[in-house]
Design an enzyme around this catalytic site. Sequence first.
Site, mmCIF file in Angstrom:
data_model
loop_
_atom_site.group_PDB
_atom_site.id
_atom_site.type_symbol
_atom_site.label_atom_id
_atom_site.label_comp_id
_atom_site.label_asym_id
_atom_site.label_seq_id
_atom_site.Cartn_x
_atom_site.Cartn_y
_atom_site.Cartn_z
ATOM 1 N N GLY A 43 37.065 30.809 30.572
ATOM 2 C CA GLY A 43 38.254 31.524 30.093
ATOM 3 C C GLY A 43 39.449 30.674 29.725
ATOM 4 N N GLU A 98 44.268 27.976 34.678
ATOM 5 C CA GLU A 98 43.532 29.248 34.686
ATOM 6 C C GLU A 98 43.943 30.100 33.492
ATOM 7 O OE1 GLU A 98 41.261 31.016 35.655
ATOM 8 O OE2 GLU A 98 40.828 30.911 37.794
ATOM 9 N N ASP A 102 43.907 37.533 38.578
ATOM 10 C CA ASP A 102 43.722 38.979 38.657
ATOM 11 C C ASP A 102 43.639 39.374 40.143
ATOM 12 O OD1 ASP A 102 43.079 41.585 37.720
ATOM 13 O OD2 ASP A 102 40.947 41.139 37.669
ATOM 14 N N PHE A 151 42.891 45.490 30.536
ATOM 15 C CA PHE A 151 41.885 44.454 30.329
ATOM 16 C C PHE A 151 42.125 43.810 28.971
ATOM 17 C CE2 PHE A 151 37.848 42.326 29.864
ATOM 18 C CZ PHE A 151 37.688 41.829 31.155
ATOM 19 N N ASP A 158 37.271 36.896 27.730
ATOM 20 C CA ASP A 158 36.129 37.647 27.193
ATOM 21 C C ASP A 158 35.957 39.005 27.845
ATOM 22 O OD1 ASP A 158 35.204 36.677 29.807
ATOM 23 O OD2 ASP A 158 33.218 37.328 29.144
ATOM 24 N N ARG A 164 36.023 35.748 22.789
ATOM 25 C CA ARG A 164 36.711 34.529 23.236
ATOM 26 C C ARG A 164 37.384 33.784 22.093
ATOM 27 N NH1 ARG A 164 35.444 33.440 28.677
ATOM 28 N NH2 ARG A 164 33.313 33.907 29.318
HETATM 29 P P1 IMP Z 1 40.160 36.968 39.837
HETATM 30 O O1 IMP Z 1 39.209 36.132 40.638
HETATM 31 O O2 IMP Z 1 39.926 38.442 40.015
HETATM 32 O O3 IMP Z 1 41.603 36.596 40.012
HETATM 33 O O4 IMP Z 1 39.790 36.815 38.332
HETATM 34 C C1 IMP Z 1 39.858 35.677 37.724
HETATM 35 C C2 IMP Z 1 39.016 35.661 36.482
HETATM 36 O O5 IMP Z 1 38.592 36.944 36.007
HETATM 37 C C3 IMP Z 1 39.869 35.120 35.398
HETATM 38 O O6 IMP Z 1 39.873 33.718 35.427
HETATM 39 C C4 IMP Z 1 39.220 35.689 34.167
HETATM 40 O O7 IMP Z 1 38.190 34.836 33.730
HETATM 41 C C5 IMP Z 1 38.669 37.014 34.602
HETATM 42 N N1 IMP Z 1 39.586 38.118 34.203
HETATM 43 C C6 IMP Z 1 40.476 38.781 34.974
HETATM 44 N N2 IMP Z 1 41.149 39.693 34.272
HETATM 45 C C7 IMP Z 1 40.684 39.621 33.004
HETATM 46 C C8 IMP Z 1 40.997 40.323 31.781
HETATM 47 O O8 IMP Z 1 41.879 41.194 31.675
HETATM 48 N N3 IMP Z 1 40.278 39.934 30.694
HETATM 49 C C9 IMP Z 1 39.321 38.977 30.729
HETATM 50 N N4 IMP Z 1 39.006 38.295 31.841
HETATM 51 C C10 IMP Z 1 39.678 38.618 32.969
HETATM 52 MG MG MG Z 2 38.553 32.483 34.538
#
Ligand code: IMP
Ligand code: MG
Length: 179
Positions: A43, A98, A102, A151, A158, A164
């Site tokens: 990402g 990053e 999220d 989202f 992605d 992407r």
């Molecule tokens: P976390 O571990 O839930 O904080 O998520 C981290 C990863 O989830 C990010 O580095 C993204 O790759 C993916 N992610 C979280 N939210 C989104 C979104 O809205 N769109 C796309 N990818 C997301």
């Molecule tokens: Mg990521």
Amino acid sequence: MNKDLQSIVLTEEQIREKVTAAAAWLDERYKGKKPLAVSVLKGSVMFFCDLVRAMNTPVQIDFMTVSSYGASSESSGMPKIVMDLAASVKGRDVLLVEDIVDSGYTLQRMRDLLIGRGAQSFTVVALFDKPARRQVDVKADYACFEIGDEFIVGYGLDYAQQYRNLPYVGILKREIYEK
Ligand code: IMP
Ligand code: MG
């Protein structure tokens, strides 16, 4: 605009402005240092390449692939290291780049891992922050843009490995992922 998007969040020009500001913040923070910049793949790839090129600080670069989603819009809570770093982080000033924070599980995992391996300092820059979705108590040191519970895709981000390569970031229509 791509037909699967509901609206644009950041245009190419707005992304450039965010990148320039983040790079200036990092140059200030890393004066006299040679950080190891780590891209959390896939990402952050677009943001990472633009960010390190906008910085004046001499950085080394490395990559780590972490996967938490599969084909879903929800984190599994157990991010998996798919590909590890080539470099040692022992004694290094690590700059983790990053795409988005999220739930926070990925960031928590990275922080524990890299500090556990002996990183001297650990700084996180994220393009996006979704604070309303946080499950664990972690925070980026610098977040370029805060968004609500939407989202988003594009510029590296992605949904099921698609979108992407869009040069901008937009909100994905709910009907695409709520099928
Ligand atoms: P976390 O571990 O839930 O904080 O998520 C981290 C990863 O989830 C990010 O580095 C993204 O790759 C993916 N992610 C979280 N939210 C989104 C979104 O809205 N769109 C796309 N990818 C997301
Ligand atoms: Mg990521």
